[in-house]
Design an enzyme around this catalytic site. Sequence first.
Site, short mmCIF file in Angstrom:
data_model
loop_
_atom_site.label_atom_id
_atom_site.label_comp_id
_atom_site.label_asym_id
_atom_site.label_seq_id
_atom_site.Cartn_x
_atom_site.Cartn_y
_atom_site.Cartn_z
N SER A 55 0.91 -1.10 -0.08
CA SER A 55 0.22 0.02 0.12
C SER A 55 0.65 1.28 0.07
CB SER A 55 -0.79 0.04 1.20
OG SER A 55 -2.03 -0.91 1.20
N ARG B 56 1.63 4.17 -3.03
CA ARG B 56 1.36 5.58 -2.66
C ARG B 56 2.40 6.72 -2.72
NH1 ARG B 56 -2.52 2.36 -0.43
NH2 ARG B 56 -4.51 3.25 0.32
N SER C 118 -13.61 0.77 2.37
CA SER C 118 -12.54 0.69 1.08
C SER C 118 -11.47 1.71 1.33
CB SER C 118 -12.90 0.59 -0.06
OG SER C 118 -12.24 0.71 -1.13
N ASP D 113 -7.03 -8.27 4.20
CA ASP D 113 -6.21 -9.10 3.25
C ASP D 113 -5.71 -10.47 3.86
OD1 ASP D 113 -6.69 -7.38 1.31
OD2 ASP D 113 -4.95 -6.29 1.56
C1 S3P Z 1 -5.51 -1.32 -0.03
C2 S3P Z 1 -6.81 -1.34 0.47
C3 S3P Z 1 -7.77 -2.69 0.56
C4 S3P Z 1 -6.62 -4.08 0.35
C5 S3P Z 1 -5.77 -3.92 -0.71
C6 S3P Z 1 -4.86 -2.69 -0.36
C7 S3P Z 1 -4.95 -0.09 -0.23
O1 S3P Z 1 -8.53 -2.80 -0.62
O2 S3P Z 1 -7.59 -5.04 0.29
O3 S3P Z 1 -5.09 -5.06 -0.59
O4 S3P Z 1 -3.73 -0.15 -0.47
O5 S3P Z 1 -5.54 0.76 -0.04
P1 S3P Z 1 -10.06 -2.12 -0.49
O6 S3P Z 1 -9.81 -0.54 -0.50
O7 S3P Z 1 -10.86 -2.65 -1.64
O8 S3P Z 1 -10.58 -2.45 0.56
#
Ligand code: S3P
Length: 448
Positions: free
Chosen positions: A29, A33, A174, A327
């Site tokens: 993540s 970013r 999300s 996850d």
């Molecule tokens: C993520 C958000 C999650 C996660 C994904 C990474 C992110 O998804 O499952 O692996 O980096 O913002 P969702 O926003 O669909 O929950």
Amino acid sequence: MSGHGTAIPMMSSPCGPLSGTAEVPGDKSISHRSLILGAMAVGETRITGLLEGEDVLDTAAAMRAFGAEVTDHGGGAWSVHGVGVGGFAEPGQVIDCGNSGTGVRLIMGAMATSPITATFTGDASLNKRPMARVTDPLALFGTRAVGRAGGRLPMTLVGAAEPVPVRYTVPVPSAQVKSAVLLAGLNAPGQTVVIEKEATRDHTERMLAGFGAEITTEETEEGRVITLTGQPELKPQVIAVPRDPSSAAFPVCAALIVPGSDVLVPGIGLNPTRAGLFTTLREMGADLSYENERTEGGEPVADLRARFSPDMQGIEVPPERAASMIDEYPILSVVAANARGVTMMRGVKELRVKESDRIDAMAVGLRTCGVDVDEGEDWWSVAGLGPGAVPGGATCESHLDHRIAMSFLVMGMAARSAVSVDDGAPIATSFPIFEPLMARLGADLRRA
Ligand code: S3P
């Protein structure tokens, strides 16, 4: 990109104790970013510890296509020469985000309020996933989107030439949707407000503040109200990406279920919006400790030490914890199968729209390996057989989903007979060193 290559069938056989140090890669993540915000800053952002998995490499390629200069200096050191908020160029080719929902949804947000057009696609898994959850709020800024039926990729976005700020309550928990709206809000005048009823991972908010944006978060009766002031000049940053708790989950859980194991997983990011799995494991009776707790780059970090835990019990995982371990449910279900009693997981509907329908993918594979699973639309439960009692001896389908493939391979390490997966290729999206890392600890993993 995953799904474009040849399938890699893999087999994991029962193994002796796992021991040693597992240096897992950088956080996925935060890696996405770092590249995207770096591309939206003015000047050079320097990054160390970037995850060099396919998902993130696809995002790096996309940032180049939008005009940023992205350089790989080797060994996880990267730099991004950004073009500034609103400075994206129109890409000359289709943006292929491979397997990555985070990549495509965040990039859609980042380009949505610039007067450019871009077409997005992905692999067979990504092209099945819902994009309306992002394009609906982006339409409020003035962005137009045309995709396949049901809001699926491939999809073209026409950025808003004169964006207006937005106030939006995210209807599903999300972080990708929240982040897409915030990134779009960067190039809208005035204040963009995002409200989330349940807290999801907050890396975007923390990093936007680090890059110099004016952003505040307030806990109210409506939920978390995040207010971003548009059109800032983002200042380039020096970013040390912490190691990924979602990747750490695999060696940690393997150590808990393989007799005699003792594994150290150093430098893991333990942002409370990400660390739900470790709390859950400790509630189940796992011998899991946090050592050397510290703060690095604004994120809490610790070394995790996991030892074989023969007395784990099934528990009811609180639904309000779901977002902080979303996850990790696939690998938790493998631990649950090796615990005694039932583990109940509720409030997890979002698992059905990940890289695969993760409830279905795990339930089918667990049953094939001799574990009882019950499921409903937004819950599932696993009947634990106790330590070392999972029969295994079957091949499970990974459905182009890295976490499903790794979960079943970990299951094979503690099962009575080997567990195979039809395709381990997707593991390279998030954890390209999974095989050598697990083998060094003592796992018996083979490509068939
Ligand atoms: C993520 C958000 C999650 C996660 C994904 C990474 C992110 O998804 O499952 O692996 O980096 O913002 P969702 O926003 O669909 O929950």
